[in-house]
Design a protein around this motif. Structure first.
Motif, PDB file in Angstrom:
ATOM      1  N   TYR A  85       0.863  -1.190   0.000  1.00  0.00           N
ATOM      2  CA  TYR A  85       0.000   0.000   0.000  1.00  0.00           C
ATOM      3  C   TYR A  85       0.893   1.231   0.000  1.00  0.00           C
ATOM      4  O   TYR A  85       1.628   1.480   0.952  1.00  0.00           O
ATOM      5  N   ALA A  86       0.831   1.981  -1.074  1.00  0.00           N
ATOM      6  CA  ALA A  86       1.657   3.180  -1.195  1.00  0.00           C
ATOM      7  C   ALA A  86       1.055   4.050  -2.290  1.00  0.00           C
ATOM      8  O   ALA A  86       0.986   3.633  -3.444  1.00  0.00           O
ATOM      9  N   ASP A  87       0.604   5.233  -1.930  1.00  0.00           N
ATOM     10  CA  ASP A  87       0.045   6.143  -2.921  1.00  0.00           C
ATOM     11  C   ASP A  87       1.123   6.577  -3.896  1.00  0.00           C
ATOM     12  O   ASP A  87       2.258   6.866  -3.502  1.00  0.00           O
ATOM     13  N   CYS A  88       0.757   6.628  -5.157  1.00  0.00           N
ATOM     14  CA  CYS A  88       1.659   7.176  -6.166  1.00  0.00           C
ATOM     15  C   CYS A  88       1.993   8.613  -5.778  1.00  0.00           C
ATOM     16  O   CYS A  88       1.113   9.369  -5.358  1.00  0.00           O
ATOM     17  N   LYS A  89       3.230   8.989  -5.920  1.00  0.00           N
ATOM     18  CA  LYS A  89       3.625  10.341  -5.500  1.00  0.00           C
ATOM     19  C   LYS A  89       3.046  11.420  -6.408  1.00  0.00           C
ATOM     20  O   LYS A  89       3.086  12.594  -6.080  1.00  0.00           O
ATOM     21  N   HIS A  90       2.450  11.042  -7.534  1.00  0.00           N
ATOM     22  CA  HIS A  90       1.849  12.016  -8.440  1.00  0.00           C
ATOM     23  C   HIS A  90       0.323  12.050  -8.343  1.00  0.00           C
ATOM     24  O   HIS A  90      -0.335  12.748  -9.114  1.00  0.00           O
ATOM     25  N   LEU A  91      -0.223  11.321  -7.388  1.00  0.00           N
ATOM     26  CA  LEU A  91      -1.668  11.336  -7.167  1.00  0.00           C
ATOM     27  C   LEU A  91      -2.052  12.656  -6.501  1.00  0.00           C
ATOM     28  O   LEU A  91      -1.519  13.008  -5.449  1.00  0.00           O
ATOM     29  N   GLN A  92      -2.962  13.382  -7.120  1.00  0.00           N
ATOM     30  CA  GLN A  92      -3.355  14.694  -6.607  1.00  0.00           C
ATOM     31  C   GLN A  92      -4.550  14.568  -5.660  1.00  0.00           C
ATOM     32  O   GLN A  92      -5.192  13.523  -5.586  1.00  0.00           O
ATOM     33  N   GLU A  93      -4.841  15.628  -4.946  1.00  0.00           N
ATOM     34  CA  GLU A  93      -5.927  15.631  -3.973  1.00  0.00           C
ATOM     35  C   GLU A  93      -7.283  15.306  -4.596  1.00  0.00           C
ATOM     36  O   GLU A  93      -8.159  14.750  -3.941  1.00  0.00           O
ATOM     37  N   ASP A  94      -7.460  15.621  -5.881  1.00  0.00           N
ATOM     38  CA  ASP A  94      -8.734  15.328  -6.554  1.00  0.00           C
ATOM     39  C   ASP A  94      -8.751  13.913  -7.139  1.00  0.00           C
ATOM     40  O   ASP A  94      -9.609  13.577  -7.940  1.00  0.00           O
ATOM     41  N   HIS A  95      -7.770  13.091  -6.753  1.00  0.00           N
ATOM     42  CA  HIS A  95      -7.643  11.692  -7.182  1.00  0.00           C
ATOM     43  C   HIS A  95      -7.245  11.551  -8.651  1.00  0.00           C
ATOM     44  O   HIS A  95      -7.422  10.498  -9.248  1.00  0.00           O
ATOM     45  N   ARG A  96      -6.730  12.597  -9.223  1.00  0.00           N
ATOM     46  CA  ARG A  96      -6.276  12.580 -10.608  1.00  0.00           C
ATOM     47  C   ARG A  96      -4.765  12.443 -10.658  1.00  0.00           C
ATOM     48  O   ARG A  96      -4.066  12.740  -9.700  1.00  0.00           O
ATOM     49  N   CYS A  97      -4.279  12.041 -11.829  1.00  0.00           N
ATOM     50  CA  CYS A  97      -2.842  11.859 -12.037  1.00  0.00           C
ATOM     51  C   CYS A  97      -2.185  13.197 -12.366  1.00  0.00           C
ATOM     52  O   CYS A  97      -2.615  13.899 -13.291  1.00  0.00           O
ATOM     53  N   GLY A  98      -1.135  13.516 -11.628  1.00  0.00           N
ATOM     54  CA  GLY A  98      -0.411  14.759 -11.855  1.00  0.00           C
ATOM     55  C   GLY A  98       0.531  14.708 -13.037  1.00  0.00           C
ATOM     56  O   GLY A  98       1.043  15.744 -13.472  1.00  0.00           O
ATOM     57  N   ILE A  99       0.772  13.520 -13.580  1.00  0.00           N
ATOM     58  CA  ILE A  99       1.653  13.384 -14.750  1.00  0.00           C
ATOM     59  C   ILE A  99       0.941  12.595 -15.848  1.00  0.00           C
ATOM     60  O   ILE A  99       1.553  11.814 -16.573  1.00  0.00           O
ATOM     61  N   TYR A 100      -0.347  12.794 -15.981  1.00  0.00           N
ATOM     62  CA  TYR A 100      -1.169  11.987 -16.889  1.00  0.00           C
ATOM     63  C   TYR A 100      -0.583  11.896 -18.294  1.00  0.00           C
ATOM     64  O   TYR A 100      -0.517  10.809 -18.873  1.00  0.00           O
ATOM     65  N   GLU A 101      -0.150  12.991 -18.857  1.00  0.00           N
ATOM     66  CA  GLU A 101       0.373  12.978 -20.229  1.00  0.00           C
ATOM     67  C   GLU A 101       1.716  12.261 -20.329  1.00  0.00           C
ATOM     68  O   GLU A 101       2.102  11.823 -21.412  1.00  0.00           O
TER      69      GLU A 101
END
Length: 149
Positions: A69-85
């Protein structure tokens, strides 16, 4: 306070994305296959994994997995990917076709504590005269300390 009803997968409108209604479960852990334990020492290693906090072990279709269990470090508060592209290929290949959105995942076996895996090992392995582990403390009568010179 009224509880908001969770949107069902089948109720999505054309063009809607399931991820818009999820808390990014797929971005909060990773799991990888491990060798199936066969002997007591193998179970002791699994026990060691489970002593390290936010981990679990599960079995699905006869394959054993270690889940971290470890959140991706790019997971944003709105549950979206911060590096999606620029996300890794494994993220690009992942689909919501069989994701965990519904919270209905079932595993053949699931272990969250070292005591659970050890109890399972004790139940399926031949009896041993060796060391055993318990979550219960030993009574004072059971403790034998060495006598020093």
């Amino acid at each position: 306070m009224a509880k908001t009803k969770k949107k069902r997968r089948e109720d999505l409108k054309k063009g809607e994305v399931l991820c818009s209604y999820c808390t990014a479960k797929c971005c909060r852990y990773f799991a990888f296959p491990i060798d199936a334990p066969k002997k007591r020492q193998d179970y002791d290693y699994l026990r060691w994994f489970l002593l390290h906090g936010r981990v679990a072990i599960f079995v699905e279709d006869d394959t054993w997995y270690l889940m971290v269990y470890a959140d991706c470090k790019h997971l944003q508060e709105d549950h979206r990917c911060g590096i999606y592209e620029d996300r890794p290929q494994i993220c690009r290949d992942y689909t919501t076709d069989n994701c965990e959105y519904e919270d209905d995942a079932l595993y053949d076996k699931f272990f969250e504590t070292p005591e659970q895996i050890w109890e399972y090992a004790q139940a399926i392995l031949p009896a041993s005269q060796g060391r055993t582990f318990s979550s219960e403390p030993m009574s004072a009568r059971e403790v034998v300390l060495p006598v020093l010179g």
